[in-house]
Write a protein that holds these residues in place. Structure first.
Motif, PDB file in Angstrom:
ATOM      1  N   GLY A 724      13.441  -4.213  -1.848  1.00 35.85           N
ATOM      2  CA  GLY A 724      12.638  -3.022  -1.629  1.00 35.85           C
ATOM      3  C   GLY A 724      13.121  -1.785  -2.340  1.00 35.85           C
ATOM      4  N   SER A 728       7.710  -1.308  -8.796  1.00 33.88           N
ATOM      5  CA  SER A 728       6.957  -2.390  -9.431  1.00 33.88           C
ATOM      6  C   SER A 728       7.061  -2.323 -10.941  1.00 33.88           C
ATOM      7  CB  SER A 728       5.481  -2.325  -9.009  1.00 33.88           C
ATOM      8  OG  SER A 728       5.346  -2.537  -7.627  1.00 33.88           O
ATOM      9  N   MET A 855       4.569  -8.407  -0.519  1.00 34.34           N
ATOM     10  CA  MET A 855       4.357  -7.016  -0.130  1.00 34.34           C
ATOM     11  C   MET A 855       4.367  -6.113  -1.366  1.00 34.34           C
ATOM     12  SD  MET A 855       6.505  -6.344   3.368  1.00 34.34           S
ATOM     13  CE  MET A 855       8.023  -7.040   2.770  1.00 34.34           C
ATOM     14  N   ASP A 856       3.413  -5.165  -1.411  1.00 35.33           N
ATOM     15  CA  ASP A 856       3.338  -4.141  -2.458  1.00 35.33           C
ATOM     16  C   ASP A 856       3.195  -4.730  -3.850  1.00 35.33           C
ATOM     17  OD1 ASP A 856       3.579  -2.191  -0.518  1.00 35.33           O
ATOM     18  OD2 ASP A 856       5.758  -2.086  -0.696  1.00 35.33           O
ATOM     19  N   CYS A 857       2.665  -5.931  -3.975  1.00 32.46           N
ATOM     20  CA  CYS A 857       2.492  -6.547  -5.289  1.00 32.46           C
ATOM     21  C   CYS A 857       1.228  -5.993  -5.947  1.00 32.46           C
ATOM     22  CB  CYS A 857       2.391  -8.067  -5.154  1.00 32.46           C
ATOM     23  SG  CYS A 857       2.107  -8.916  -6.731  1.00 32.46           S
ATOM     24  N   PRO A 858       1.323  -5.488  -7.188  1.00 32.93           N
ATOM     25  CA  PRO A 858       0.107  -5.012  -7.868  1.00 32.93           C
ATOM     26  C   PRO A 858      -0.907  -6.131  -8.003  1.00 32.93           C
ATOM     27  CG  PRO A 858       2.090  -4.244  -9.007  1.00 32.93           C
ATOM     28  CD  PRO A 858       2.546  -5.227  -7.970  1.00 32.93           C
ATOM     29  N   LYS A 897      -1.026   0.461  -9.777  1.00 29.26           N
ATOM     30  CA  LYS A 897      -1.177   1.145  -8.487  1.00 29.26           C
ATOM     31  C   LYS A 897      -2.082   0.397  -7.518  1.00 29.26           C
ATOM     32  CE  LYS A 897      -0.114   5.837 -10.055  1.00 29.26           C
ATOM     33  NZ  LYS A 897      -0.569   7.241 -10.142  1.00 29.26           N
ATOM     34  N   ILE A 899      -2.975  -2.376  -5.253  1.00 34.89           N
ATOM     35  CA  ILE A 899      -2.129  -3.354  -4.583  1.00 34.89           C
ATOM     36  C   ILE A 899      -2.980  -4.515  -4.070  1.00 34.89           C
ATOM     37  CG2 ILE A 899      -0.444  -3.715  -2.746  1.00 34.89           C
ATOM     38  CD1 ILE A 899       0.454  -1.882  -5.021  1.00 34.89           C
ATOM     39  N   LYS A 971      10.402  -2.560   6.070  1.00 32.11           N
ATOM     40  CA  LYS A 971       9.119  -3.270   6.095  1.00 32.11           C
ATOM     41  C   LYS A 971       9.248  -4.617   6.782  1.00 32.11           C
ATOM     42  CE  LYS A 971       7.029  -1.212   1.970  1.00 32.11           C
ATOM     43  NZ  LYS A 971       6.506  -1.460   0.623  1.00 32.11           N
ATOM     44  N   ALA A 991       3.160   1.574   8.000  1.00 32.64           N
ATOM     45  CA  ALA A 991       3.224   1.847   6.567  1.00 32.64           C
ATOM     46  C   ALA A 991       4.484   2.638   6.251  1.00 32.64           C
ATOM     47  CB  ALA A 991       1.997   2.640   6.120  1.00 32.64           C
TER      48      ALA A 991
END
Length: 992
Positions: A724, A728, A855-858, A897, A899, A971, A991
């Motif tokens: 984390g 990205s 998680m948070d993968c484009p 950006k 996601i 997270k 979040a």
């Protein structure tokens, strides 16, 4: 103030502020100067001579305890050489390296007045080994220097600073040793000396017990290998081993112990299965509940036997349920389809009780009865599609004779039906047969079997035919004769039909020299047709017999010419198809034969094709003299031996850090060739994203492979340690480097076969380089470009489905593996498919399951992963395409950006509802351990969160307040709480 006053002032300040702090570590103390509490009896040299003074002991009381320190401060004298020697320190067996921790104060030389002072700010540490205490005997020549000690902080007139330094004394082998401190002109106070060695405590890991072990290995070895013993009722294919590091930590367990059949792992023991449970194989799985229709045996059961009247088929697993015999088929009926032809259809319904099985089949038995005598129908009656092994519930019966009674018996079968024929008990067994008796009553006309020409003329033909009678023979039989001219050129065909009372006929008014086609059918008294004869051809006479002969010759010549023409056409078609085959290219050829690949600048050469493997090594790898290689410390263990960090200093090369792979002693010649073959492979590559081979050592006893040193190690571990913490954009940059390296390999017609994050190395600049070519193989020249293995292990979680199923590897299968690597990168080293077994992984992939977005993968990155995982390999992107796409994403950071959708219950595979035994988590620590966040157990306890009910009430701000700061850890804990709640509320509460 004189120097003696300076020393006492320093020491008094230390006592007043009392800063002696000892950290608790896994240590065995051999000497503790501060804890002795009495006169130390250390030897000083030389004794006072004139105005020169050496080390002296100073005693003070603090809180009722006596503290001793050694001071020296002869800054006004020249050529100082003052020695302080400890008493004899006995060494423990196996403790070949000890740590010396020093606490001291050094006065700033600039704080003294007078330019004549010859002040120093350092002192020296020495050691000397001995097998016995030599008393007060002292000779400087007995000691060897360990280190020069320099302070990090020096003390001024107004502020005192205590330094703590630790040095290692290595290669100890005798019964004991002395330490000595040499003053060369400093003003200092030695406050504490502590000598200790580290141990790995006795432990039990993976059902194997390991004894307490002195930390570290031998000379210049960071790891000590320790053998363990499996717990009672546990076994291991290879002896359990583990490594003890220099810091007293256990690492790299090898040879996992597993519980024997009939036992399950509970904590650190193997407990026998409870009554009603069993375990058939060696594993650490829990015992399973006995399946249905089995007997519940006593504890420690390996298998559960079938209950009475229940069985397992020969191909059923011995751990599966037992099943019974099927009951009889229901509702057996016969339906007449063509009565006159002796046909009917039997149909029935499946058994009401299948015995718990799905492999139900049927057999049909036919018996025919004349009067009271019955016998099998035999081959006289046909059953379509078969008389046994029927999967459908119907069968067509034909060739039945009239005026007979037929009995049909339909029996249901399953995989366990064979036990019924072996005398199995029938106490509760249902009948599996159903019987139907039916009679057919009809008059069957005779069947015409052949036709013959009796006489012919120019305009007439005389014909007759033979018949096969049926029982009983009808009193009178009529025949239907149909004939026509054999003329294919007419648009309209005229048939003539005659109904005859006998089996012969003369037909007149025919055309001379003309062929006619005839067909005869027998008719029953009711007028229904019987069997037909084969259609026969007959021809009337012609007026000019000679012309008939000429016609035959002409016809034969025409047929021969047509045949020759056909042969010529076939040859031309074959030649044309061959020409096309050289230029035609299918989807697979397009994938593997791009313009770059058809004409590569350099093509990989398989070292295994060399008759002498040493020739490949000489051609592709540079030889290094072992004197140019210096091994520093062990950084890992490879397949063939240990891996070291070291220094390469060769003529004509810049000195630099390298990684050194070694070949363990006792190797065979094949192991040596396999070990060096990786160097023959690496030596052919030259790319910034491929690990660089520096050279090999082959002409000496200890073979070595020397490669560039990658400071940050393997990619998967590097990412796990920074969960984390990386954006990205940086992660995509790392993927771009890996893809560039793989494009280079594919352009050289090379397949890696083991592309995974563990085989990607990272340097200080965060450049990723492909390594580990042990499993890789070359692409052949065939259009498929595949390599077929002869067996061996395949990394299932990273391997494409076609490579698993058919053991064929292509650049397309490497693309699939690259998609898995992308997932590992975005998931910060998470294990692909989590805790699923290899069998579960293969089944899931074949059922179209794909790894969900981390998680948070484009979204663009996850879409590329899915393209890499297409089932049809010809539709997957090529590495040049992947490099181009990743380059575009890096040039347009805005594209990262968006996601991808994320489901925490699937995407991080958290055991969010229960513990390892299927019950709710019993404690907070158990829950944290299940999500690999045990390091925060103390944080939760200190915050008063000690029950799972309290955990469920926590919000994101509460998690932050107890000390969880890393975004990735925050997270993981938050999403796990969401899974525990098992509700559909939005993720905005958690979040980050």
């Amino acid at each position: 103030m004189d120097s003696r006053g300076i020393k006492r002032l320093l020491f008094s300040y230390v006592l007043i502020n009392g800063i002696f702090i000892t950290l608790q570590t896994k240590e065995e103390v051999l000497l503790d100067m501060r804890a002795s509490g009495s006169e130390l009896g250390w030897l000083t040299w030389p004794y006072e001579q004139g105005s020169k003074q050496g080390w002296e002991v100073v005693q003070r009381s603090l809180n009722g305890s006596q503290l001793y320190t050694y001071t020296v401060c002869n800054v006004g004298e020249h050529e100082q050489d003052n020695w302080l020697r400890t008493t004899f320190i006995q060494r423990r067996p196996s403790a070949s390296r000890v740590f010396v921790e020093l606490q001291f104060i050094v006065r700033d030389c600039n704080s003294f007045d007078g330019s004549s002072l010859t002040c120093k700010e350092t002192f020296n540490l020495f050691s000397s080994e001995s097998d016995a205490d030599i008393g007060t005997s002292f000779r400087k020549g007995q000691f060897k220097k360990v280190a020069t000690i320099a302070p990090d902080e020096i003390t001024s007139r107004n502020e005192l600073r205590i330094n703590t330094e630790t040095r290692v004394v290595e290669s100890l082998s005798r019964k004991g040793f002395y330490l000595a401190f040499q003053d060369i002109g400093a003003c200092m106070a030695l406050l504490s000396v502590r000598v200790y060695y580290k141990t790995c405590p006795a432990t039990v890991k993976s059902l194997a017990a390991f004894p307490e072990t002195v930390a570290g290995g031998g000379v210049n070895q960071a790891l000590r290998e320790v053998a363990g013993a499996c717990a009672k009722n546990a076994v291991s294919e290879e002896s359990p081993r583990i490594y003890c590091t220099m810091d007293g930590e256990w690492v790299v367990p090898v040879g996992q112990c597993q519980c024997m059949p009939g036992y399950e792992a509970v904590n650190d023991t193997c407990r026998d299965c409870q009554p009603g449970f069993f375990k058939a194989f060696v594993s650490n799985d829990a015992c399973e509940l006995c399946p249905v229709n089995t007997k519940q045996l006593s504890s420690g059961a390996l298998l559960c036997l079938c209950a009475e009247d229940f069985y397992r088929a020969p191909d059923d697993p011995t751990t599966g349920p037992c099943s019974g015999l099927p009951s009889a088929p229901r509702e057996l009926v016969a339906t007449t389809t063509q009565l006159a032809a002796g046909k009917l259809q039997l149909s029935w319904s499946p058994p009401e009780d299948t015995g718990g099985r799905s492999d139900i089949s049927y057999s049909v038995e036919c018996r025919r009865c004349e009067g009271t005598a019955c016998q099998p129908c035999g081959e006289k009656v046909r059953l379509e599609p078969a008389s046994s092994g029927l999967m459908d519930t119907r069968v067509e019966v034909s060739e039945l004779e009239p005026h007979l009674n037929y009995t049909f018996t339909v029996e249901a079968h399953s995989g366990v039906s064979l036990f019924a024929s072996q005398g199995a008990p029938r106490s509760n067994r249902p009948p599996s047969t159903s019987t139907l008796t039916t009679a057919l009553h009809y008059t069957d006309p005779p069947k015409v079997t052949s036709m013959r020409l009796d006489e012919r003329s120019l305009t007439s033909l005389s014909l007759s035919w033979a018949v096969a009678p049926r029982r009983p023979m009808p009193q009178s039989t009529r025949y239907k004769l149909t004939y026509r001219k054999k003329d294919d050129n007419l648009d309209v065909t005229t048939y003539t039909v005659l109904i005859l009372e006998k089996s012969s006929v003369q037909i007149s008014d025919l055309s001379p020299g003309t062929a006619y086609l005839f067909r005869v059918q027998a008719l029953s008294p009711e007028g229904s047709p019987g069997g037909s004869s084969i259609e026969d051809e007959f021809e009337t006479l012609t007026e000019v017999p000679l012309s008939q002969s000429n016609t035959g010759v002409i016809f034969g010549a025409a047929v021969g010419g047509a045949a020759m023409l056909m042969i010529v056409v076939v040859v031309l078609l074959i030649r044309k198809r061959r020409r096309r085959s050289h230029t035609r290219q299918g989807p697979e050829d397009t994938y593997f034969s791009s313009s770059e690949q058809l004409k590569p600048l350099k093509t990989y050469v398989d070292p295994h094709t060399y008759e002498d493997p040493n020739m490949a090594i000489l051609k592709f790898a540079s030889e290094i003299h072992p004197s140019h290689v210096t091994k520093q410390k062990v950084i890992g263990a490879g397949e063939f031996g240990e891996v070291y960090r070291g220094i390469l200093k060769a003529p004509g090369r810049k000195e630099g850090a390298v990684a050194i792979k070694t070949l363990k002693p006792g190797y065979s010649e094949k192991q040596r060739q396999d070990f060096l073959s990786e160097a023959s492979i690496m030596g052919q590559f030259s790319h910034q994203n491929i690990i660089r081979l520096e050279g090999v050592v082959t002409k000496f006893k200890h073979a070595m492979i020397v490669t560039e040193y990658m400071e940050n190690g393997a990619l998967d571990k590097y990412l796990k340690d920074r969960d984390g913490e990386m954006p990205s954009f940086q992660l995509v940059g790392m993927m771009h480097g890996i893809a560039a390296g793989m494009k280079y390999l594919s352009d050289m017609s090379y397949v890696h076969r083991d592309l995974a994050a563990r085989n990607i190395l990272v340097n200080n600049n965060l450049e990723c380089k492909v390594s580990d070519f042990g499993l890789s193989r070359v692409l052949e020249d065939d259009p498929e470009g595949t390599y077929t293995t002869s067996g061996g292990k395949i990394p299932i979680r990273w391997t494409a489905p076609e490579a698993i199923a058919y053991r064929k590897f292509t650049s397309a299968s490497d693309v699939w593996s690259f998609g898995i690597v992308m997932w590992e990168v975005m998931a910060f080293g998470e294990r692909p498919y989590w805790d699923m077994s290899n069998c579960e992984v293969m089944k899931a992939i074949n059922e179209a399951f794909r790894l969900p977005a981390p998680m948070d993968c484009p979204s663009a990155v996850y879409q590329l992963m899915l393209q890499c995982w297409l089932q049809d390999r010809s539709k997957r992107p090529r590495f040049p395409d992947i490099v181009s796409l990743l380059d575009k994403l890096l040039r347009s950071p805005e594209s990262l950006k968006a996601i991808a959708d994320f489901d925490p219950r699937v995407s991080i595979r958290l055991p969010s509802t229960s513990g390892s035994d299927g019950s709710p988590f019993r404690s907070v620590s158990e829950w944290l351990e299940s999500i690999k966040m045990s390091q925060y157990s103390e944080n939760f306890t200190c915050a008063g969160v000690v029950t799972m009910d309290q955990v469920l009430q926590m919000k994101n701000v509460d998690i932050k307040n107890i000390g969880v700061r890393l975004p990735g850890h925050l997270k993981r804990i938050a999403y796990s709480i969401l899974g525990l709640k098992d509700q559909t509320s939005t993720l905005s509460v958690f979040a980050v």
